[in-house]
Design a protein around this motif. Structure first.
Motif, PDB file in Angstrom:
ATOM      1  N   GLY A   9       0.814  -1.216   0.000  1.00 51.60           N
ATOM      2  CA  GLY A   9       0.000   0.000   0.000  1.00 51.60           C
ATOM      3  C   GLY A   9       0.849   1.267   0.000  1.00 51.60           C
ATOM      4  N   ILE A  10       1.871   1.280   0.837  1.00 49.63           N
ATOM      5  CA  ILE A  10       2.742   2.454   0.936  1.00 49.63           C
ATOM      6  C   ILE A  10       3.464   2.697  -0.388  1.00 49.63           C
ATOM      7  CG2 ILE A  10       4.808   3.410   2.043  1.00 49.63           C
ATOM      8  CD1 ILE A  10       3.978   1.777   4.575  1.00 49.63           C
ATOM      9  N   LEU A  11       4.032   1.635  -0.953  1.00 53.39           N
ATOM     10  CA  LEU A  11       4.815   1.791  -2.188  1.00 53.39           C
ATOM     11  C   LEU A  11       3.931   2.116  -3.389  1.00 53.39           C
ATOM     12  CD1 LEU A  11       7.464  -1.004  -1.637  1.00 53.39           C
ATOM     13  CD2 LEU A  11       7.844   1.462  -1.608  1.00 53.39           C
ATOM     14  N   ASN A  12       2.718   1.595  -3.422  1.00 49.26           N
ATOM     15  CA  ASN A  12       1.807   1.950  -4.521  1.00 49.26           C
ATOM     16  C   ASN A  12       1.515   3.443  -4.500  1.00 49.26           C
ATOM     17  OD1 ASN A  12       1.620  -0.567  -5.709  1.00 49.26           O
ATOM     18  ND2 ASN A  12      -0.188  -1.159  -4.550  1.00 49.26           N
ATOM     19  N   LYS A  13       1.298   4.012  -3.313  1.00 50.53           N
ATOM     20  CA  LYS A  13       1.083   5.457  -3.201  1.00 50.53           C
ATOM     21  C   LYS A  13       2.344   6.220  -3.593  1.00 50.53           C
ATOM     22  CE  LYS A  13      -0.455   5.364   1.054  1.00 50.53           C
ATOM     23  NZ  LYS A  13      -0.918   5.798   2.381  1.00 50.53           N
ATOM     24  N   ARG A  14       3.505   5.739  -3.142  1.00 48.68           N
ATOM     25  CA  ARG A  14       4.788   6.415  -3.426  1.00 48.68           C
ATOM     26  C   ARG A  14       5.055   6.466  -4.923  1.00 48.68           C
ATOM     27  NH1 ARG A  14       8.204   8.903  -5.138  1.00 48.68           N
ATOM     28  NH2 ARG A  14      10.410   8.967  -4.606  1.00 48.68           N
ATOM     29  N   LYS A  15       4.788   5.387  -5.614  1.00 52.02           N
ATOM     30  CA  LYS A  15       5.068   5.314  -7.051  1.00 52.02           C
ATOM     31  C   LYS A  15       4.212   6.282  -7.863  1.00 52.02           C
ATOM     32  CE  LYS A  15       6.361   0.475  -6.677  1.00 52.02           C
ATOM     33  NZ  LYS A  15       5.934  -0.911  -6.892  1.00 52.02           N
ATOM     34  N   LYS A  16       3.055   6.655  -7.336  1.00 56.53           N
ATOM     35  CA  LYS A  16       2.143   7.543  -8.049  1.00 56.53           C
ATOM     36  C   LYS A  16       2.439   9.018  -7.804  1.00 56.53           C
ATOM     37  CE  LYS A  16      -1.568   4.168  -7.923  1.00 56.53           C
ATOM     38  NZ  LYS A  16      -2.841   3.788  -7.302  1.00 56.53           N
ATOM     39  N   LEU A  17       3.328   9.309  -6.859  1.00 51.39           N
ATOM     40  CA  LEU A  17       3.608  10.704  -6.520  1.00 51.39           C
ATOM     41  C   LEU A  17       4.413  11.408  -7.602  1.00 51.39           C
ATOM     42  CD1 LEU A  17       4.544  10.360  -2.744  1.00 51.39           C
ATOM     43  CD2 LEU A  17       2.434  11.298  -3.698  1.00 51.39           C
TER      44      LEU A  17
END
Length: 101
Positions: A9-17
């Motif tokens: 969840g954390i990395l999916n959000k990070r990748k979209k930033l």
């Protein structure tokens, strides 16, 4: 919640930033640090099974995780991953992380 699910969840959000979203990036770094600093054994197991792309994002905070965990085993794990994925160029990040323990 297990570490794999939490990190996904954390990395999916990070990748979209956006690259210029300093606030969002710092927030995701703090979430990564918190998740990977909870349990050394689980963190090492997670990192050993991590994808190359996920490891790239996690490498941004190696030194923070190392400072909290104070673990030579973590550094050894990161060195193995550096040899496995030399094109990620993590050696300098790992050297800095090692200096924190």
């Amino acid at each position: 919640m297990n570490i794999e699910h939490k990190m996904e969840g954390i990395l999916n959000k990070r990748k979209k930033l956006n690259l210029n979203d300093d606030y969002g990036i710092e927030k995701s770094w703090n979430e990564i640090i918190e998740a990977l600093s909870e349990n050394e054994e689980e963190t090492i197991k997670y990192l050993n099974n991590c994808s190359k792309q996920d490891l790239y994002y996690i490498s941004e905070v190696f030194e923070d995780i190392a400072e909290i965990l104070q673990s030579k085993e973590l550094i050894n794990c990161l060195r193995k991953l550096d040899r496995k994925f030399p094109d990620l160029e993590m050696t300098n990040d790992i050297d800095i992380a090692e200096s924190y323990i």
